[in-house]
Write a protein that holds these residues in place. Sequence first.
Motif, mmCIF file in Angstrom:
data_model
loop_
_atom_site.group_PDB
_atom_site.id
_atom_site.type_symbol
_atom_site.label_atom_id
_atom_site.label_comp_id
_atom_site.label_asym_id
_atom_site.label_seq_id
_atom_site.Cartn_x
_atom_site.Cartn_y
_atom_site.Cartn_z
ATOM 1 N N VAL A 1 -2.339 3.447 7.539
ATOM 2 C CA VAL A 1 -1.841 1.924 7.374
ATOM 3 C C VAL A 1 -1.060 1.871 7.221
ATOM 4 O O VAL A 1 0.215 0.527 7.611
ATOM 5 N N LEU A 2 -0.735 2.421 6.270
ATOM 6 C CA LEU A 2 1.390 2.080 5.327
ATOM 7 C C LEU A 2 2.236 2.602 7.179
ATOM 8 O O LEU A 2 3.333 1.403 7.102
ATOM 9 N N THR A 3 2.427 3.605 7.520
ATOM 10 C CA THR A 3 3.313 4.060 8.913
ATOM 11 C C THR A 3 2.799 3.238 9.636
ATOM 12 O O THR A 3 3.916 2.773 10.308
ATOM 13 N N ALA B 1 -5.635 -8.658 -3.237
ATOM 14 C CA ALA B 1 -4.839 -7.331 -2.710
ATOM 15 C C ALA B 1 -5.303 -6.325 -3.595
ATOM 16 O O ALA B 1 -5.812 -5.281 -3.575
ATOM 17 N N VAL B 2 -4.677 -7.529 -4.565
ATOM 18 C CA VAL B 2 -3.728 -5.820 -5.497
ATOM 19 C C VAL B 2 -4.262 -6.034 -7.084
ATOM 20 O O VAL B 2 -4.982 -5.276 -7.450
ATOM 21 N N PHE B 3 -4.901 -7.372 -7.383
ATOM 22 C CA PHE B 3 -5.201 -7.053 -8.455
ATOM 23 C C PHE B 3 -6.719 -7.365 -8.150
ATOM 24 O O PHE B 3 -7.547 -6.848 -9.943
ATOM 25 N N VAL B 4 -7.692 -8.452 -7.523
ATOM 26 C CA VAL B 4 -9.010 -7.674 -7.121
ATOM 27 C C VAL B 4 -9.366 -6.547 -7.103
ATOM 28 O O VAL B 4 -10.648 -5.618 -8.467
ATOM 29 N N VAL C 1 -1.762 -2.605 3.016
ATOM 30 C CA VAL C 1 -1.655 -1.724 1.974
ATOM 31 C C VAL C 1 -2.088 -1.754 1.203
ATOM 32 O O VAL C 1 -2.640 -0.390 0.680
ATOM 33 N N PRO C 2 -2.171 -2.493 0.367
ATOM 34 C CA PRO C 2 -2.314 -2.567 -1.105
ATOM 35 C C PRO C 2 -3.965 -2.629 -0.985
ATOM 36 O O PRO C 2 -4.668 -1.956 -1.763
#
Length: 475
Positions: A234-236, A411-414, A217-218
């Motif tokens: 993907v979120l759904t 997944a978020v910071f990179v 997701v992220p």
Amino acid sequence: MEHYKNTNYMKGFLPYALAAFLVGIVGGLSTVLGPAFMLDMNLAYNNTTWSALAQAISTAACSPILGKLGDILGRRKTLLLGILVFALGSILSALSTSLLFLLIARFVVGIGTAAIAPTVMSYIITEFPPRQIAKGFSLYMLISSAAVIFGPTLGGVILEISGWRTLMWVSSAICIVFLLLCFFTLPKQTFVRKPLLNFDFIGAFFVIVFFSLLLCVPSFGQNFGWTSTPFLLVLTLALITLVVLAVTEKKAKNPILIRSFMARKAFILPVIILFLTQGLMQANMTNTIVFVNYTQPTNTVISGYAISIMYVGMSLGAILLGPLADRFEPKRILTGSLILTGIGCGIILLFSQITPLFLLAASLCILGFGLGANATIFMKIVLSNLPMETAGTGTGIYGLFRDLAAPFGVAVFVPMFTNEITRQSADTTVNLSTSQIAVNSIHMLAMIELVCVAIGIFIVQLLPKIYQNNHLKGD
């Protein structure tokens, strides 16, 4: 899980220590694989996210499943099987000819890790004396972290001399050697294999699907946009799968995810803090490599040295601060170690286009010191007093969320770091060099990480207190 009273529990720990060392040393060697592979294949650096994510997905999602399988098959078979799969993944990595091939290879490596880690932790909580469990986890963290100290540096040297394929063949050879060592040192224990009857196969399937989607997701949001069709799809799917998983596990006679184990403050709050802070480790390792590649492209080993020093910090934190949880209230120790984590992130604000090695090392070493202590104390809080027959399952469940923390950070910071560089580089109105854009981007990341650490310190104060004799107070 098999359990036998053994006064020589430290001697019995040897093969499990070897397995932990193996995952650490090969993991350390592999930290430079992603960026090197992308460079060799002429792929954008932000694809590093997908290679790290592929391994993270299988490591996390398969952990509770293989932990439960360990309760059925026994530790010996599960550990040897895990090392064998781990070796296979390393061999496939060396043979990779495309990004898809590499993603499959790293996924296989993650499956091996998912079998090894719960097995090692379950040995500690079932074979170590109750008053030595925190020290046992400290030893586990020390071995795991110390193994990585030389990995990135050695990996950087091999990479510079002979390339990433040689690096992965060396890793494969190490796996085979350790497989043989564990085979001959693991005792053949008397263990009655439990039947697979009522094994939650449907739940296992949806655990893998949901947590894989959750990790995507992220990444999809960062790479494709928060309103894009791939992200929304993907979120759904993740939300639908979550509902199905919840219904499935509620009906299961022997669920993969034990609700009573997870519905405690001693589990929920440490997991939240793990996501806010421990996830910084893997993200900052990857971002440091990419940052050096952007600002000092001719220097291929400096980031490896810095990362090795970070694991020195983790080793020291695990062995010096972690065991203090046996003597003092963990809240005090956790608060101090999180402050150190914040200082490590704050030093990133001093990074520049010509960041010297000592500054990179200082940031990651201090950050690692705090993270090493945190990880040890969290394991004690969450895993103390697990029933013997569900030791593998419990450690696997915790391993799931612990292992989700690092890829969550990746997944978020990179993508937040690399995509910001890509965006500003493509913006004709931004009149800055690529290296200066990289500096601005990593400074922005440091500010966000400091906020996460501050929230983590607040949540620590809500943790249930622990008696000094290692037993949790009722929550």
